[in-house]
Scaffold this active site. Structure first.
Site, mmCIF file in Angstrom:
data_model
loop_
_atom_site.group_PDB
_atom_site.id
_atom_site.type_symbol
_atom_site.label_atom_id
_atom_site.label_comp_id
_atom_site.label_asym_id
_atom_site.label_seq_id
_atom_site.Cartn_x
_atom_site.Cartn_y
_atom_site.Cartn_z
ATOM 1 N N ASP A 33 -9.314 -4.250 -11.342
ATOM 2 C CA ASP A 33 -9.176 -4.016 -9.907
ATOM 3 C C ASP A 33 -8.062 -4.831 -9.248
ATOM 4 O O ASP A 33 -7.616 -4.507 -8.157
ATOM 5 C CB ASP A 33 -10.504 -4.362 -9.196
ATOM 6 N N HIS A 34 -7.648 -5.919 -9.900
ATOM 7 C CA HIS A 34 -6.668 -6.809 -9.269
ATOM 8 C C HIS A 34 -5.319 -6.097 -9.150
ATOM 9 O O HIS A 34 -4.813 -5.885 -8.046
ATOM 10 C CB HIS A 34 -6.560 -8.081 -10.110
ATOM 11 N N PHE A 35 -4.742 -5.746 -10.281
ATOM 12 C CA PHE A 35 -3.564 -4.870 -10.293
ATOM 13 C C PHE A 35 -3.901 -3.700 -11.225
ATOM 14 O O PHE A 35 -3.907 -3.888 -12.443
ATOM 15 C CB PHE A 35 -2.323 -5.601 -10.837
#
Lengths: 177, 127
Positions: A33-35
């Site tokens: 989900d972060h990148f």
């Protein structure tokens, strides 16, 4: 999801220093989900892991009787990125403890399969010791602390501040069950 | 013994590091809370740094007299009474409390401590 950003302690010297590891896996949600499509360990969660390393060191110093919270990050310099399969090593040292708060410094490393450690981050942070006005605020129970510290192997590797005497579980832990 | 100018310079550097402010913001008249944005944990950070920089011991209550500001003997209706003000002046001879004394609301206390006060405080400690 549990808010644990460490896997276990490798070194634990009461009130002095601690070394903990965090193994990064692709199974963790934040890696996706972060990148999206670029799974990398978020630096913010590394800071939380370092805060837990030094925070638990301080909690143990006060025998789990004080409410210890991350209060300030004085310095956080990151040198590179960590990916699934990497092991992060957090080495924290308590620089100063008093009744109101603490200062600790930590370096984080990526440990390569051959054991070489590459500098990943340099951090300095403060933890606050909450005063009596927060006495009605619940933090962790004795049982929570025991489960956390036992599962993270603190009492397998821990020593007292003298660096020699084996660290024993406090009486409160032994009286559970 | 460092001169007041040297003490100011060190305090300036300390506040730049602890509060993330620019050097030119840290003037003698700047207040720590209102002008430089210091919060409670910052005071502890500043005390730790000053103790290290000057090799002195700073009892927390000398710089931040919470015991006076929360005492039922000294506080009435959210303001320090005369005894409280007298105690505060005794505890903090380095601070200019005249303006605060005009309307000594406890909640305003955090806004009175200036960089100049800290210089005088440290000077009294290293003397």
């Amino acid at each position: 999801m549990r808010w644990f950003w460490l896997d276990k302690f490798e070194v634990f010297q009461s009130g002095v220093k601690a070394q903990a590891i965090k193994c990064i896996t692709l199974a963790e949600d934040h890696m996706h989900d972060h990148f999206p499509f670029y799974p990398v360990m978020p630096h913010s969660l590394v800071l939380e892991g370092i805060a837990q390393t030094s925070g638990l060191l301080i909690c143990e110093y006060y025998k789990y009787k004080q409410k210890v919270v991350l209060a300030k990050i004085n310095k956080a310099v990151f040198h590179c990125l960590a990916f699934p399969g990497d092991t992060l090593v957090y080495k924290a040292t308590v620089e100063r403890i008093d009744e109101n708060g603490t200062v600790s410094s930590a370096n984080a490393y990526i440990r390569k399969p051959d054991g070489e450690e590459i500098l990943y981050a340099e951090v300095e942070m403060m933890h606050g010791i909450l005063d009596d006005s927060y006495s009605d605020k619940k933090q962790f129970s004795v049982r929570d602390y025991r489960n956390l510290m036992v599962n993270m192997k603190v009492y397998d590797v821990g020593v007292e501040a003298d660096g020699v005497t084996r660290l024993e579980e406090p009486e409160e832990f032994k009286n559970l069950d | 013994m460092p001169s007041e100018e040297e003490i100011f310079k060190t305090i300036q550097e300390t506040l730049v590091e602890a509060l993330g402010v620019d050097e030119d913001e840290v003037t003698e008249d700047a207040t720590l809370v209102a002008d430089l944005g210091a919060e409670s944990i910052d005071f502890l950070d500043i005390v730790f740094r000053l103790e290290k920089a000057f090799d002195i011991k700073i009892p927390r209550e000398e710089l931040f007299p919470q015991d006076i500001l929360t005492s039922a003997d000294f506080v009435e209706d959210g303001k320090l009474n005369e005894a409280g003000l007298a105690e505060l002046k005794k505890r903090m001879p380095f601070a200019d409390l005249d303006k605060f004394a005009e309307n000594p609301k406890v909640q305003e206390f955090g806004n009175i401590l200036t960089v100049g006060d800290m210089v005088r405080f440290v000077a009294s400690k290293v003397a």
